[in-house]
Write a protein that holds these residues in place. Structure first.
Motif, short mmCIF file in Angstrom:
data_model
loop_
_atom_site.label_atom_id
_atom_site.label_comp_id
_atom_site.label_asym_id
_atom_site.label_seq_id
_atom_site.Cartn_x
_atom_site.Cartn_y
_atom_site.Cartn_z
N ILE A 161 -81.54 169.01 -31.74
CA ILE A 161 -83.00 169.02 -31.61
C ILE A 161 -83.56 170.41 -31.91
CG2 ILE A 161 -84.91 168.73 -29.99
CD1 ILE A 161 -83.68 166.12 -30.95
N VAL A 162 -82.84 171.44 -31.52
CA VAL A 162 -83.27 172.81 -31.83
C VAL A 162 -83.35 173.01 -33.34
CG1 VAL A 162 -82.53 175.23 -31.79
CG2 VAL A 162 -82.54 173.90 -29.68
N GLY A 263 -79.32 179.21 -19.75
CA GLY A 263 -78.00 178.85 -20.25
C GLY A 263 -78.01 177.57 -21.06
N ALA A 264 -79.06 176.75 -20.92
CA ALA A 264 -79.16 175.54 -21.73
C ALA A 264 -79.44 175.93 -23.18
CB ALA A 264 -80.26 174.64 -21.20
N VAL A 265 -78.89 175.16 -24.11
CA VAL A 265 -79.02 175.48 -25.53
C VAL A 265 -80.47 175.50 -25.97
CG1 VAL A 265 -78.41 174.71 -27.86
CG2 VAL A 265 -76.73 174.55 -26.03
N ILE A 266 -81.28 174.62 -25.40
CA ILE A 266 -82.66 174.49 -25.87
C ILE A 266 -83.61 175.44 -25.15
CG2 ILE A 266 -83.45 172.72 -24.24
CD1 ILE A 266 -84.74 171.33 -26.74
N SER A 267 -83.18 176.07 -24.05
CA SER A 267 -84.08 176.90 -23.25
C SER A 267 -84.69 178.06 -24.03
CB SER A 267 -83.35 177.42 -22.00
OG SER A 267 -83.16 176.37 -21.08
N PRO A 268 -83.93 178.82 -24.86
CA PRO A 268 -84.56 179.92 -25.60
C PRO A 268 -85.69 179.46 -26.51
CG PRO A 268 -82.17 180.17 -25.61
CD PRO A 268 -82.45 178.82 -25.03
N LEU A 269 -85.51 178.34 -27.19
CA LEU A 269 -86.58 177.84 -28.06
C LEU A 269 -87.80 177.44 -27.24
CD1 LEU A 269 -87.76 176.90 -30.75
CD2 LEU A 269 -86.59 174.71 -30.41
N LEU A 270 -87.57 176.73 -26.12
CA LEU A 270 -88.70 176.34 -25.27
C LEU A 270 -89.42 177.56 -24.73
CD1 LEU A 270 -87.14 173.35 -23.26
CD2 LEU A 270 -88.51 173.29 -25.36
N ALA A 271 -88.67 178.60 -24.38
CA ALA A 271 -89.29 179.83 -23.89
C ALA A 271 -90.13 180.48 -24.98
CB ALA A 271 -88.22 180.80 -23.41
N ASN A 272 -89.64 180.48 -26.22
CA ASN A 272 -90.40 181.05 -27.33
C ASN A 272 -91.67 180.25 -27.60
OD1 ASN A 272 -89.06 183.40 -28.08
ND2 ASN A 272 -87.62 182.33 -29.40
N VAL A 273 -91.57 178.92 -27.51
CA VAL A 273 -92.76 178.08 -27.71
C VAL A 273 -93.79 178.39 -26.63
CG1 VAL A 273 -93.62 175.71 -27.65
CG2 VAL A 273 -91.53 176.24 -28.92
N TYR A 274 -93.34 178.50 -25.39
CA TYR A 274 -94.25 178.76 -24.27
C TYR A 274 -94.97 180.09 -24.46
CZ TYR A 274 -95.86 178.22 -19.44
OH TYR A 274 -96.63 178.05 -18.32
N LEU A 275 -94.20 181.16 -24.74
CA LEU A 275 -94.81 182.47 -24.88
C LEU A 275 -95.59 182.62 -26.19
CD1 LEU A 275 -92.14 184.89 -23.37
CD2 LEU A 275 -94.38 184.27 -22.45
N HIS A 276 -95.25 181.81 -27.19
CA HIS A 276 -96.03 181.84 -28.42
C HIS A 276 -97.48 181.47 -28.14
CE1 HIS A 276 -97.20 181.19 -32.60
NE2 HIS A 276 -97.58 179.97 -32.28
N TYR A 277 -97.68 180.42 -27.33
CA TYR A 277 -99.04 179.98 -27.03
C TYR A 277 -99.67 180.78 -25.90
CZ TYR A 277 -98.34 176.00 -30.13
OH TYR A 277 -98.12 175.23 -31.24
N VAL A 278 -98.87 181.21 -24.94
CA VAL A 278 -99.42 181.93 -23.80
C VAL A 278 -99.70 183.39 -24.14
CG1 VAL A 278 -98.94 182.75 -21.45
CG2 VAL A 278 -98.36 180.41 -22.10
#
Length: 492
Positions: A161-162, A263-278
Motif C-alpha cells: 500500500i505504501v 515501527g509499522a511499515v506504513i507509519s512513516p508515510l502516514l506521519a508525512n501525510v499528516y505533517l504535510h497538511y498540518v
C-alpha cells in the motif's frame, strides 16, 4: 528554502529539489481513464529509490503530478500478487516476529501459495489486521521509546500500500520534507540545512520538537487528510484496520483513538501525510504571506528546524505554529523547543552585547555549531552528539563481553563492521575529532575485554595499537562538504 513574500519562490527553487518535474504545461494532459487496467503490463523505468514499479503505478504518478486535486477512486487493483511479492522481498529478513510468530523464512516456504491467498483475502475484504506487539527500546537520554512489531502479513500488505500511495503523495510533498521518502535520506536533510544556514541570511533558528508525535496523531484527521487524494474506500478501510488493530503488551490488548504504531511499515508515510497538511502547506503559505525576511525550513519526519532573518518573524512564527498544532491535537515540547540566535553574524552580535558564544542545536544526531575556518571565516560545524556516541559505546561494551572468548580475528572483524558503519554516517567534515575519540574508546573497550580473559593477561597499548591498525578503519572524513554534494544533486 523560505524567503519573504516576493523572494520565496526563487529561494526555494534555488535551494530545494524540484518535487514536481512533470511535463510542460503546454503538453496535452492524459485522461483520467489512463490510470486503470495497467497492472498486468511489463515493468518500466526505475524510481529514485531503484524499486521497479508497474506501468500502472507509473501512470498513477503521472496523473497525480498533472492533476493536483484529483481523487483516485480505483487503486486497490494495483495491489497485485507481483506487488505483494516485491513487498515481501523488500522486508528485512531478520526482524523479530509479531503476534503471529511468523518469520520471513517461515513465510518463504510455500511463498507463492501464501501470496495468492493473501491477495485473495485483501481483495474480497477478508483480510484482518493483527494487533501490534509492543516493545520498549531504550533512548540515549535514558527514557524508552515504544516500538510496534507488526505481523508479517501486515508488513507485506502495508509495504504494498505504501508503494501505491507513494506514487500519489510523492507528487504533493514539498521540497523541504526529507524524512522516509524515496531517494532522500538524513544526509540530504543535513546538507540542505547546512547550505541554507551558510548561504542565506539566517540569524535566528527555531529548533522545534513535537511532544510524543506518533502517539498524538489524530486518527480522525489523518483519515480526512488521506481522503483529499484517496477516493478508494477500500484503501482507506485498510488503513483504518491497521490503526484500530490495537497494541498487545505483556498479554494485554488495548486500542487508542490517537496515534500510529512506531515501527509499522506504513507509519512513516502516514506521519508525512499528516505533517504535510498540518505543517508543510501551512508553513509554505506563512512565509509567503507573513514573513518580512528570509525563512528556511528543513523537516525530517517530526524533527523541524526553521531559520529566520528577523527575530520578530521567528517569534511570530513560533506563536502561530503553536496555535496551528493545537488545532490538530499536536503539542510543541515546551523544554525542547527553543529559539536561539544562530548564523553567520551571531557571534559578533552577541559579543557586542556582552554575551557568550552562540548556542548550539541538535539535528539528526549532530550538534550544529557557529565556528570559524582556519582563515577566520564563518564555518558551520557539525559534531556528533555526545549522548549518541556514549549510547553506541555502551552497546559495543555489552557485545564485546558476549564475544569475550572469541578469537581476536573474529572480534576484529565484528569491530571493523561496527566502526565502519559508525563512520559511514558520522564521518562528515569538521567532525574528525569526534571520529578519533570514538575509535580510541572502541580500542580501549577492546583492550579491557582482552585483559578480562585472563588474570595474567598483560595486553599493552602498543599491542592494541597494532591490532587496531590491522582491523579497524582509520578516522577519516568520508562525506563531501555539504555545498558540493547539494550542488551536484540539485544543480539549479
Amino acid at each position: 528554502m523560505m524567503n519573504g513574500a516576493e523572494k520565496s519562490d526563487s529561494a526555494i527553487v534555488a535551494k530545494k529539489p524540484a518535487n514536481k518535474a512533470g511535463l510542460p504545461a503546454a503538453e496535452r494532459v492524459e485522461q483520467r481513464a489512463g490510470t486503470k487496467g495497467n497492472t498486468g503490463q511489463s515493468r518500466t523505468h526505475r524510481t529514485q529509490c531503484w524499486i521497479g514499479v508497474s506501468q500502472g503505478l507509473d501512470r498513477v504518478r503521472h496523473a497525480a503530478r498533472q492533476r493536483k486535486k484529483e481523487r483516485f477512486t480505483a487503486l486497490l487493483h494495483h495491489v497485485t500478487v507481483d506487488l505483494l511479492r516485491e513487498a515481501f522481498f523488500g522486508l528485512r529478513r531478520r526482524t523479530a516476529p509479531g503476534v503471529d510468530g511468523l518469520t520471513w523464512k517461515d513465510y518463504e516456504v510455500g511463498l507463492e501459495g501464501n501470496l495468492q491467498d493473501l491477495h485473495a483475502r485483501v481483495h474480497r475484504g477478508a483480510y484482518r489486521a493483527l494487533p501490534v506487539r509492543r516493545r520498549l527500546i531504550p533512548k540515549p537520554d535514558g527514557s524508552q521509546r515504544p516500538l510496534g512489531i507488526c505481523a508479517l502479513e501486515d508488513k507485506i500488505v502495508q509495504r504494498a500500500i505504501v508503494m501505491v500511495l507513494n506514487a500519489i503523495f510523492e507528487e504533493d510533498f514539498l521540497g523541504f520534507s526529507y524524512g522516509f521518502r524515496p531517494g532522500r535520506n538524513q544526509h540530504d536533510a543535513l546538507d540542505a540545512l547546512s547550505v541554507a544556514i551558510g548561504d542565506t541570511s539566517v540569524n535566528w533558528v527555531l529548533d522545534a520538537d513535537i511532544r510524543g508525535f506518533f502517539d498524538s496523531i489524530s486518527q480522525e484527521w489523518l483519515l480526512r487528510f488521506l481522503r483529499h487524494r484517496i477516493g478508494d474506500e477500500r484503501i482507506v478501510r485498510l488503513v483504518r484496520k491497521w490503526l484500530k488493530a490495537g497494541v498487545l503488551e505483556e498479554g494485554n490488548w488495548s486500542v487508542s483513538a490517537t496515534g500510529t504504531p512506531q515501527g509499522a511499515v506504513i507509519s512513516p508515510l502516514l506521519a508525512n501525510v499528516y505533517l504535510h497538511y498540518v505543517f508543510d502547506l501551512w508553513a509554505h503559505q506563512w512565509r509567503r504571506r507573513e514573513a518580512t525576511g528570509n525563512v528556511i525550513v528543513v523537516r525530517y519526519a517530526d524533527d523541524i528546524v526553521v531559520g529566520f532573518e528577523h527575530e520578530a518573524d521567528a517569534k511570530h512564527f513560533w506563536d502561530a505554529m503553536r496555535q496551528r498544532f493545537e488545532q490538530f491535537k499536536l503539542e510543541l515540547h515546551g523544554e525542547k523547543t527553543r529559539l536561539l540566535e544562530f548564523g553567520r553574524h551571531a557571534a559578533a552580535r552577541r559579543r557586542r552585547r556582552g554575551l557568550g558564544k552562540p548556542e548550539t542545536f541538535a539535528f539528526l544526531g549532530f550538534i550544529f555549531i557557529c565556528g570559524r575556518s582556519r582563515r577566520g571565516a564563518f564555518q558551520l560545524q557539525r559534531r556528533t552528539r555526545r549522548d549518541r556516541m556514549r549510547s553506541t559505546l555502551r552497546e559495543v561494551k555489552v557485545q564485546l563481553r558476549r564475544r569475550m572468548h572469541a578469537s581476536i580475528p573474529e572480534q576484529g572483524r565484528w569491530l571493523r563492521a561496527v566502526v565502519s558503519g559508525y563512520f559511514a554516517y558520522h564521518a562528515v567534515p569538521t567532525n574528525s575529532q569526534a571520529l578519533g575519540a570514538f575509535r580510541h574508546d572502541v580500542v580501549d573497550l577492546w583492550r579491557r575485554t582482552l585483559r578480562r580473559r585472563s588474570q595474567k593477561d598483560r595486553t599493552t597499548w602498543d599491542r592494541m595499537t597494532k591490532l587496531a591498525d590491522a582491523w579497524l578503519p582509520p578516522p577519516r572524513i568520508l562525506h563531501p562538504w555539504p555545498n558540493k554534494r547539494f550542488a551536484v544533486k540539485h544543480p539549479r
